[in-house]
Design a protein around this motif. Structure first.
Motif, PDB file in Angstrom:
ATOM      1  N   ARG A  56      -1.897   6.504   0.491  1.00  0.00           N
ATOM      2  CA  ARG A  56      -2.939   6.927   1.446  1.00  0.00           C
ATOM      3  C   ARG A  56      -4.337   6.509   0.998  1.00  0.00           C
ATOM      4  NH1 ARG A  56      -0.203  10.219   5.043  1.00  0.00           N
ATOM      5  NH2 ARG A  56       1.693  11.046   4.119  1.00  0.00           N
ATOM      6  N   ILE A  57      -4.447   6.056  -0.244  1.00  0.00           N
ATOM      7  CA  ILE A  57      -5.713   5.496  -0.734  1.00  0.00           C
ATOM      8  C   ILE A  57      -6.065   4.237   0.058  1.00  0.00           C
ATOM      9  CG2 ILE A  57      -6.799   4.453  -2.784  1.00  0.00           C
ATOM     10  CD1 ILE A  57      -5.054   6.385  -4.463  1.00  0.00           C
ATOM     11  N   THR A 111     -11.421   2.813  -6.324  1.00  0.00           N
ATOM     12  CA  THR A 111     -10.216   3.295  -5.637  1.00  0.00           C
ATOM     13  C   THR A 111      -9.015   2.440  -6.031  1.00  0.00           C
ATOM     14  OG1 THR A 111     -10.820   1.968  -3.710  1.00  0.00           O
ATOM     15  CG2 THR A 111     -11.402   4.288  -3.644  1.00  0.00           C
ATOM     16  N   GLY A 112      -9.253   1.150  -6.273  1.00  0.00           N
ATOM     17  CA  GLY A 112      -8.167   0.274  -6.722  1.00  0.00           C
ATOM     18  C   GLY A 112      -7.642   0.714  -8.078  1.00  0.00           C
ATOM     19  N   ALA A 113      -8.574   1.078  -8.985  1.00  0.00           N
ATOM     20  CA  ALA A 113      -8.167   1.525 -10.325  1.00  0.00           C
ATOM     21  C   ALA A 113      -7.357   2.812 -10.233  1.00  0.00           C
ATOM     22  CB  ALA A 113      -9.404   1.717 -11.197  1.00  0.00           C
ATOM     23  N   ILE A 114      -7.837   3.743  -9.394  1.00  0.00           N
ATOM     24  CA  ILE A 114      -7.151   5.034  -9.266  1.00  0.00           C
ATOM     25  C   ILE A 114      -5.781   4.849  -8.612  1.00  0.00           C
ATOM     26  CG2 ILE A 114      -7.279   7.310  -8.170  1.00  0.00           C
ATOM     27  CD1 ILE A 114     -10.347   7.098  -8.486  1.00  0.00           C
ATOM     28  N   TRP A 115      -5.684   3.904  -7.693  1.00  0.00           N
ATOM     29  CA  TRP A 115      -4.402   3.598  -7.045  1.00  0.00           C
ATOM     30  C   TRP A 115      -3.481   2.862  -8.018  1.00  0.00           C
ATOM     31  CZ3 TRP A 115      -4.121   0.484  -1.788  1.00  0.00           C
ATOM     32  CH2 TRP A 115      -2.857   0.671  -1.222  1.00  0.00           C
ATOM     33  N   GLY A 116      -4.078   2.055  -8.890  1.00  0.00           N
ATOM     34  CA  GLY A 116      -3.289   1.267  -9.829  1.00  0.00           C
ATOM     35  C   GLY A 116      -2.550   2.130 -10.839  1.00  0.00           C
ATOM     36  N   LYS A 117      -3.180   3.249 -11.239  1.00  0.00           N
ATOM     37  CA  LYS A 117      -2.586   4.094 -12.282  1.00  0.00           C
ATOM     38  C   LYS A 117      -1.178   4.600 -11.901  1.00  0.00           C
ATOM     39  CE  LYS A 117      -2.439   6.118 -16.195  1.00  0.00           C
ATOM     40  NZ  LYS A 117      -2.042   5.301 -17.327  1.00  0.00           N
ATOM     41  N   PRO A 118      -1.006   5.264 -10.733  1.00  0.00           N
ATOM     42  CA  PRO A 118       0.352   5.716 -10.418  1.00  0.00           C
ATOM     43  C   PRO A 118       1.280   4.584  -9.958  1.00  0.00           C
ATOM     44  CG  PRO A 118      -1.149   6.340  -8.655  1.00  0.00           C
ATOM     45  CD  PRO A 118      -1.994   5.753  -9.748  1.00  0.00           C
ATOM     46  N   THR A 119       0.709   3.462  -9.493  1.00  0.00           N
ATOM     47  CA  THR A 119       1.534   2.414  -8.900  1.00  0.00           C
ATOM     48  C   THR A 119       1.948   1.352  -9.925  1.00  0.00           C
ATOM     49  OG1 THR A 119       0.160   2.748  -6.957  1.00  0.00           O
ATOM     50  CG2 THR A 119       1.724   0.943  -6.864  1.00  0.00           C
TER      51      THR A 119
ATOM     52  N   TRP B  20      -7.163  12.446  -3.733  1.00  0.00           N
ATOM     53  CA  TRP B  20      -8.391  13.187  -3.427  1.00  0.00           C
ATOM     54  C   TRP B  20      -9.591  12.676  -4.201  1.00  0.00           C
ATOM     55  CZ3 TRP B  20      -8.080  14.937   1.043  1.00  0.00           C
ATOM     56  CH2 TRP B  20      -6.895  15.495   1.521  1.00  0.00           C
ATOM     57  N   SER B  21      -9.368  12.191  -5.423  1.00  0.00           N
ATOM     58  CA  SER B  21     -10.521  11.652  -6.149  1.00  0.00           C
ATOM     59  C   SER B  21     -11.042  10.391  -5.450  1.00  0.00           C
ATOM     60  CB  SER B  21     -10.175  11.366  -7.608  1.00  0.00           C
ATOM     61  OG  SER B  21      -9.110  10.467  -7.692  1.00  0.00           O
ATOM     62  N   CYS B  22     -10.142   9.583  -4.880  1.00  0.00           N
ATOM     63  CA  CYS B  22     -10.580   8.394  -4.129  1.00  0.00           C
ATOM     64  C   CYS B  22     -11.437   8.791  -2.934  1.00  0.00           C
ATOM     65  CB  CYS B  22      -9.382   7.601  -3.639  1.00  0.00           C
ATOM     66  SG  CYS B  22      -8.694   6.530  -4.898  1.00  0.00           S
ATOM     67  N   TYR B  23     -10.954   9.775  -2.185  1.00  0.00           N
ATOM     68  CA  TYR B  23     -11.718  10.184  -0.994  1.00  0.00           C
ATOM     69  C   TYR B  23     -13.036  10.835  -1.409  1.00  0.00           C
ATOM     70  CZ  TYR B  23      -8.121   8.769   2.245  1.00  0.00           C
ATOM     71  OH  TYR B  23      -7.269   7.994   2.985  1.00  0.00           O
ATOM     72  N   GLY B  24     -13.024  11.528  -2.554  1.00  0.00           N
ATOM     73  CA  GLY B  24     -14.256  12.120  -3.058  1.00  0.00           C
ATOM     74  C   GLY B  24     -15.295  11.060  -3.415  1.00  0.00           C
ATOM     75  N   ILE B  25     -14.842  10.013  -4.113  1.00  0.00           N
ATOM     76  CA  ILE B  25     -15.764   8.928  -4.488  1.00  0.00           C
ATOM     77  C   ILE B  25     -16.298   8.248  -3.232  1.00  0.00           C
ATOM     78  CG2 ILE B  25     -15.947   6.707  -5.664  1.00  0.00           C
ATOM     79  CD1 ILE B  25     -13.708   7.726  -7.562  1.00  0.00           C
TER      80      ILE B  25
END
Lengths: 247, 59
Positions: A56-57, A111-119, B20-25
């Motif tokens: 959903r990111i 957002t790419g980095a945060i998505w990359g961690k679980p993926t 949620w951290s993505c949407y927060g940023i």
């Protein structure tokens, strides 16, 4: 061909007045699109088979990355127009694009980095797509630093426009990086020429978010432009009349 | 809604923190983009009006 619209667009006063009329409608449209797209994407779209809910990111990441690149192209083109025809408004657009584009490049990277961690199991990998996006961020920062370091506005606009045009080579590199090199980043899921590689319940909200981000960009670009116009035209009669009325 | 409950919605499977951290940023970046030009415009107007008043006094 009738070129009056082009000359009108070059007039800061005309632009300031017409954008006052556009802004409220654009703000309403932006809010409608973003709320619809985000609520749909977060709460109603189905989960992805392999990534679960982390995908959903995408509703933030892809629009931010699209916008980061489109803003750069706009910045380079308007910079070029300013360079060739000495058009003041074009130079203004180019300089207003830079901070907005930089912030959306940063958003796409984060957002790419945060998505990359679980993926992928990693926040960052030095692959072609990620590296070329990081270069895009540095190009934006370089553009802003160059403008800030030259006191003469005309020279600053000219020098930074050249930098923006040279940096344009990075845009096709970003786009084709996932095809030319072996990367962790997946290839494009949505293309102009093909059906999207995802079900409609996912790409409808994505398209709405994309439209919402582009509208948001137009709104904040207008806000910045209007501020810059007032600043640069502060000696003219129309700014004086406008400000005196507001007291 | 795709989720069974609000708790489910906030949890996002096991990915709540990431999503949620993505949407927060994103919200922070958007607010910055709106705030920065508005604050600059406000500063400009204040400075400009002060100057106009000073000019009026001198005449």
């Amino acid at each position: 061909m009738n070129w009056t619209w082009f000359h009108k667009l070059g007039s800061p006063k005309w632009f300031y007045e017409i954008s006052s009329r556009w802004l409220p409608w654009l703000v309403i449209l932006t809010i409608l699109l973003l709320v619809t797209g985000v609520v749909w994407g977060l709460a109603f779209a189905p989960a992805e088979r392999f990534q679960g809910n982390s995908y959903r990111i995408i509703f933030i990441h892809v629009p931010a990355a699209f916008l980061a690149q489109a803003t750069y192209v706009l910045m380079a083109i308007t910079g070029g127009v300013g360079l060739i025809w000495r058009m003041k408004m074009a130079e203004l657009v180019a300089s207003c694009c830079a901070p907005i584009g930089a912030s959306f490049t940063l958003l796409a990277l984060l957002t790419g980095a945060i998505w990359g961690k679980p993926t992928w199991g990693a926040w960052w990998v030095w692959d072609a797509r990620l590296t070329s996006m990081l270069i895009l961020l540095f190009l934006y920062l370089g553009f802003m630093a160059l403008q800030a370091s030259i006191d003469n506005m005309k020279t600053a606009a000219r020098a930074s426009a050249v930098l923006a045009l040279v940096g344009l080579v990075n845009i096709p590199i970003i786009k084709y990086s996932v095809d030319w090199w072996f990367t962790l980043h997946q290839t494009a899921s949505i293309k102009l020429t093909e059906k999207p590689a995802m079900p409609a319940e996912m790409y409808y909200p994505l398209f709405i978010c994309l439209a919402g981000f582009y509208c948001f960009f137009t709104v904040v670009l207008l806000l910045r432009l209007r501020t810059e116009i007032l600043h640069r035209e502060h000696k003219t009669g129309w700014v004086k009349a406008l400000m005196s009325n507001k007291r | 809604m795709y989720f069974e409950s609000w708790a489910d919605f906030w949890a996002m499977g096991k990915h709540g923190l990431y999503v949620w951290s993505c949407y927060g940023i994103a919200v922070v970046v958007m607010i910055y983009n709106i705030w920065a030009p508005l604050a600059q415009q406000k500063r400009f107007k204040q400075r400009y009006l002060r100057q106009l008043r000073r000019e009026a006094q001198q005449q």
